[in-house]
Design an enzyme around this catalytic site. Structure first.
Site, mmCIF file in Angstrom:
data_model
loop_
_atom_site.group_PDB
_atom_site.id
_atom_site.type_symbol
_atom_site.label_atom_id
_atom_site.label_comp_id
_atom_site.label_asym_id
_atom_site.label_seq_id
_atom_site.Cartn_x
_atom_site.Cartn_y
_atom_site.Cartn_z
ATOM 1 N N LYS A 201 126.488 46.349 82.441
ATOM 2 C CA LYS A 201 127.381 46.806 83.494
ATOM 3 C C LYS A 201 126.739 46.548 84.855
ATOM 4 O O LYS A 201 125.777 47.207 85.236
ATOM 5 C CB LYS A 201 127.690 48.301 83.380
ATOM 6 C CG LYS A 201 128.844 48.694 84.320
ATOM 7 C CD LYS A 201 128.954 50.181 84.574
ATOM 8 C CE LYS A 201 128.033 50.662 85.645
ATOM 9 N NZ LYS A 201 128.272 50.055 86.981
ATOM 10 N N SER A 255 118.657 53.964 91.566
ATOM 11 C CA SER A 255 118.044 55.056 92.322
ATOM 12 C C SER A 255 117.264 55.995 91.401
ATOM 13 O O SER A 255 117.590 56.152 90.225
ATOM 14 C CB SER A 255 119.124 55.846 93.059
ATOM 15 O OG SER A 255 120.015 56.430 92.133
ATOM 16 N N THR A 256 116.268 56.637 91.951
ATOM 17 C CA THR A 256 115.483 57.614 91.200
ATOM 18 C C THR A 256 116.367 58.782 90.774
ATOM 19 O O THR A 256 116.246 59.285 89.649
ATOM 20 C CB THR A 256 114.281 58.088 92.057
ATOM 21 O OG1 THR A 256 113.375 56.982 92.183
ATOM 22 C CG2 THR A 256 113.537 59.245 91.414
ATOM 23 N N GLU A 257 117.281 59.169 91.640
ATOM 24 C CA GLU A 257 118.194 60.276 91.326
ATOM 25 C C GLU A 257 118.993 59.988 90.051
ATOM 26 O O GLU A 257 119.055 60.803 89.123
ATOM 27 C CB GLU A 257 119.142 60.453 92.526
ATOM 28 C CG GLU A 257 120.143 61.561 92.387
ATOM 29 C CD GLU A 257 121.300 61.386 93.374
ATOM 30 O OE1 GLU A 257 121.242 60.495 94.248
ATOM 31 O OE2 GLU A 257 122.272 62.153 93.253
ATOM 32 N N GLY A 259 118.334 57.632 87.838
ATOM 33 C CA GLY A 259 117.397 57.395 86.739
ATOM 34 C C GLY A 259 117.031 58.683 86.022
ATOM 35 O O GLY A 259 116.992 58.745 84.786
ATOM 36 N N GLU A 276 113.704 51.505 86.024
ATOM 37 C CA GLU A 276 113.026 50.881 87.167
ATOM 38 C C GLU A 276 113.708 51.443 88.403
ATOM 39 O O GLU A 276 114.877 51.149 88.656
ATOM 40 C CB GLU A 276 113.146 49.350 87.069
ATOM 41 C CG GLU A 276 112.090 48.634 87.865
ATOM 42 C CD GLU A 276 112.568 48.286 89.250
ATOM 43 O OE1 GLU A 276 112.347 49.118 90.163
ATOM 44 O OE2 GLU A 276 113.166 47.225 89.413
ATOM 45 N N CYS A 310 113.446 47.166 95.883
ATOM 46 C CA CYS A 310 112.765 48.360 95.368
ATOM 47 C C CYS A 310 111.306 48.403 95.779
ATOM 48 O O CYS A 310 110.740 49.474 95.928
ATOM 49 C CB CYS A 310 112.924 48.456 93.856
ATOM 50 S SG CYS A 310 112.441 46.964 93.003
ATOM 51 N N GLU A 407 113.149 56.950 100.364
ATOM 52 C CA GLU A 407 113.499 55.533 100.306
ATOM 53 C C GLU A 407 114.725 55.304 101.195
ATOM 54 O O GLU A 407 115.769 55.929 100.983
ATOM 55 C CB GLU A 407 113.821 55.141 98.862
ATOM 56 C CG GLU A 407 114.190 53.682 98.726
ATOM 57 C CD GLU A 407 114.356 53.242 97.270
ATOM 58 O OE1 GLU A 407 115.199 53.824 96.566
ATOM 59 O OE2 GLU A 407 113.637 52.317 96.853
HETATM 60 P P1 NAI Z 1 122.773 54.070 91.871
HETATM 61 O O1 NAI Z 1 121.486 54.380 91.205
HETATM 62 O O2 NAI Z 1 123.819 55.128 91.927
HETATM 63 O O3 NAI Z 1 123.444 52.779 91.159
HETATM 64 C C1 NAI Z 1 122.771 51.825 90.366
HETATM 65 C C2 NAI Z 1 123.584 51.527 89.115
HETATM 66 O O4 NAI Z 1 123.715 52.715 88.356
HETATM 67 C C3 NAI Z 1 125.004 51.051 89.354
HETATM 68 O O5 NAI Z 1 125.343 50.081 88.375
HETATM 69 C C4 NAI Z 1 125.832 52.295 89.122
HETATM 70 O O6 NAI Z 1 127.152 52.013 88.737
HETATM 71 C C5 NAI Z 1 125.061 52.971 88.017
HETATM 72 N N1 NAI Z 1 125.240 54.420 87.905
HETATM 73 C C6 NAI Z 1 125.475 55.311 88.902
HETATM 74 N N2 NAI Z 1 125.599 56.549 88.408
HETATM 75 C C7 NAI Z 1 125.448 56.462 87.069
HETATM 76 C C8 NAI Z 1 125.484 57.411 86.007
HETATM 77 N N3 NAI Z 1 125.699 58.716 86.226
HETATM 78 N N4 NAI Z 1 125.284 56.980 84.739
HETATM 79 C C9 NAI Z 1 125.061 55.674 84.496
HETATM 80 N N5 NAI Z 1 125.031 54.735 85.455
HETATM 81 C C10 NAI Z 1 125.218 55.119 86.739
HETATM 82 O O7 NAI Z 1 122.430 53.559 93.331
HETATM 83 P P2 NAI Z 1 123.405 53.518 94.621
HETATM 84 O O8 NAI Z 1 124.174 54.795 94.701
HETATM 85 O O9 NAI Z 1 124.159 52.264 94.600
HETATM 86 O O10 NAI Z 1 122.339 53.456 95.789
HETATM 87 C C11 NAI Z 1 121.727 54.639 96.293
HETATM 88 C C12 NAI Z 1 120.272 54.447 96.588
HETATM 89 O O11 NAI Z 1 119.601 54.094 95.393
HETATM 90 C C13 NAI Z 1 119.928 53.333 97.543
HETATM 91 O O12 NAI Z 1 120.018 53.729 98.875
HETATM 92 C C14 NAI Z 1 118.508 53.044 97.150
HETATM 93 O O13 NAI Z 1 117.648 53.962 97.786
HETATM 94 C C15 NAI Z 1 118.478 53.295 95.672
HETATM 95 N N6 NAI Z 1 118.568 52.036 94.903
HETATM 96 C C16 NAI Z 1 117.425 51.527 94.366
HETATM 97 C C17 NAI Z 1 117.456 50.329 93.689
HETATM 98 C C18 NAI Z 1 116.223 49.733 93.100
HETATM 99 O O14 NAI Z 1 116.163 48.533 92.888
HETATM 100 N N7 NAI Z 1 115.222 50.507 92.769
HETATM 101 C C19 NAI Z 1 118.688 49.552 93.562
HETATM 102 C C20 NAI Z 1 119.857 50.201 94.109
HETATM 103 C C21 NAI Z 1 119.767 51.396 94.764
#
Ligand code: NAI
Ligand code: MG
Length: 503
Positions: A201, A255-257, A259, A276, A310, A407
């Site tokens: 996804k 995001s860590t949240e 994760g 990650e 990241c 972050e």
């Molecule tokens: P996110 O962690 O919410 O989204 C990343 C992926 O997780 C997306 O595919 C999303 O659809 C999925 N996701 C979201 N909630 C989920 C859940 N409850 N269960 C399963 N999958 C879920 O990140 P978001 O909201 O797009 O960005 C927020 C912050 O996260 C950014 O500002 C950044 O700080 C951080 N981030 C870090 C990344 C990294 O590479 N470490 C990449 C993207 C965001």
């Protein structure tokens, strides 16, 4: 020089191939077929360079997720993939890489209009990186084996003990929007090499390269159900995958949240989980360097991909004796890193991915100013329709400020002074994250000392964010669980079975 001409923030015209791709209807890729979602709901996709909607994708329902998981489950259980000879699996993964390579230019353009990154950057980094993940892991398909082990408590020759390495099963793979295709291939490649089947996804903000990749799945020769690609929101489709009893492993980058939430939600079904997550990576500049050479490196560490990385070098530590020079050198890169529309051939940086990220990053800059930080570069956003933020350096910061602790995921670096090695090592580790760190020095001993002291999954010396498929990548502390890439990356998709035979 480009810095004197005002930037034209209007996005350039898309190629005809991309226009045709965007005109397709919203579909999910399940069992090597394009299918409609069960409830017909869709999600709009924007070009961040213009802020305009360019197409709509399917918003997968629970039933759609169940269907994709069932396809992957059947394909795994009946052995149509695991049961192939390793060299056959290897060849199919290579063919997949070849097809991707043959369409590299198209993928780079799609990534540019979907994520906002310059097409040139996508062509130089994302697409070759994705191909490299597939090619490196393809070779592992034929190099996985267990070992013969002499038991400890039983006399030699009375029992025969050995291990088998087996694929974990059906994998749910959830990827973010910062390197959409690269992250997708980083997840897909080891799963397939290990013999797993999968449901991928992509992030709802950047689904397009994953959908285009799905076109190549059947052509490469993957049996139906081995690779399924569905689009939808995280809290619905992603969550369904995480809790699904027929999914054996979740691999997540984001995001860590989220994760942490995924790790909790995967507990009831006790899935394998690799995470990650976020970072707040330090960049340490020792006083012995040539500042004119190193400052552009420190700038690249944070401004590449508009800081949406990241391992972005978002905390800069420069020795007190060279601090002002370093800041001047970083600020001098402003014209180079000025954001431009992603299809502008002169762009080195683009807009942020979405309005949400724009607001978040601008909110951090404002919070930093409120808390007493001074702006040494940027600190603002140009007037434009897209989500452009100017590269920003904040100084006069302290370790309590949110801009230093959290972050930001944008082109914003906080710069601090230090006096000695132990002090900077301690400051570098004063974070809940531990993903990457950069050290710039000519002194070999200093380099090794800092590499040992800094608690992070990767330490770079005189470079930053150099990622190679052969080297394990992952986080200490709240930056994640497990490793991707290299041998460790394939191990994360394998179970170990012990076989003990009485002779
Ligand atoms: P996110 O962690 O919410 O989204 C990343 C992926 O997780 C997306 O595919 C999303 O659809 C999925 N996701 C979201 N909630 C989920 C859940 N409850 N269960 C399963 N999958 C879920 O990140 P978001 O909201 O797009 O960005 C927020 C912050 O996260 C950014 O500002 C950044 O700080 C951080 N981030 C870090 C990344 C990294 O590479 N470490 C990449 C993207 C965001
Ligand atoms: Mg989120």
């Amino acid at each position: 020089m480009t810095d004197m001409t005002p930037i034209d923030y209007r996005q350039r015209e898309y190629s005809d191939a991309i226009k045709a791709f965007l005109a397709r209807g919203p579909r999910l890729f399940i069992n090597n077929e394009w299918v409609e979602s069960s409830h017909g709901a869709t999600i709009g996709v924007e070009d961040p360079s213009s802020g305009k909607e360019i197409t709509r994708i399917a918003d997968a329902s629970d039933r759609d997720v169940d269907r994709a998981v069932a396809a992957a489950r059947t394909a795994f259980d009946d052995g149509r993939w695991t049961g192939l000879a390793p060299n056959a699996r290897e060849r199919i993964i290579h063919r997949f890489a070849d097809l991707l390579e043959a369409h590299a230019d198209e993928f780079a353009e799609i990534e540019a209009i979907d994520n906002g990154k310059p097409k040139g950057m996508a062509a130089a980094v994302d697409i070759p990186g994705a191909i490299s993940q597939l090619r490196f892991m393809a070779g592992w398909a034929s190099k996985i084996s267990g070992e013969v082990i002499q038991p400890y408590t039983m006399p030699t020759g009375t029992v025969f003990g050995y291990t088998l390495r087996e694929p974990v099963g059906v994998c749910g793979q959830i990827v973010p929007w910062n390197f959409p295709l690269l992250m997708a291939c980083l997840k897909i490649a080891p799963a397939l090499a290990a013999g797993c089947t999968l449901v991928l996804k992509p992030a709802e903000q950047t689904p397009l390269t994953a959908l285009r990749l799905a076109d190549l799945v059947a052509e490469a020769g993957f049996p139906a159900g081995v690779v399924n690609i569905i689009t939808g929101y995280g809290h619905t489709a992603g969550d369904r995958m995480v809790k699904h009893p027929d999914v054996d492993k979740i691999a997540f980058t984001g995001s860590t949240e989220i994760g942490k939430l995924i790790n909790r939600n995967a507990t009831d079904t006790l899935k394998h989980v690799t995470l990650e997550l976020g970072g707040k990576s330090p960049v340490v500049i020792m006083p012995d360097v040539n500042v004119a050479e190193v400052a552009p490196g420190a700038a690249g560490a944070i401004f590449f991909n508009s800081g949406q990385v990241c391992v972005a070098g978002s905390r800069l530590f420069a020795h007190r004796s060279i601090f002002d020079q370093v800041i001047e050198g970083v600020a001098a890169t402003a014209p180079f890193w000025a954001p431009r529309p992603s299809l502008d051939a002169e762009a080195h940086a683009g807009p942020l991915v979405s309005k949400e990220q724009f607001d978040r990053v601008m909110g951090y800059i404002e919070a930093g100013k409120r808390d007493g930080a001074s702006v040494a570069m940027g600190g603002d956003a140009p007037t434009a329709d897209g989500y452009y933020v100017n590269p920003t350096v904040l100084v006069d910061v302290n370790p309590q400020m949110s801009v230093v602790r959290e972050e930001i995921f944008g082109p914003v670096v906080v710069a601090q002074r230090f006096d000695d090695l132990d002090e900077v090592a301690k400051a570098a580790n004063d974070t809940c994250f531990g993903l990457g760190a950069g050290v710039w020095t000519r002194d070999v001993a200093t380099m090794h000392k800092l590499a040992a002291k800094i608690k992070s999954g990767t330490v770079w010396g005189n470079c930053h964010a150099v990622i190679d498929t052969a080297l394990p990548f992952g986080g200490y502390k709240e930056s994640g669980i497990g490793r991707e890439q290299g041998r460790a990356g394939i191990e994360a998709y394998l179970e170990t079975k012990s076989v003990i035979l009485q002779l």
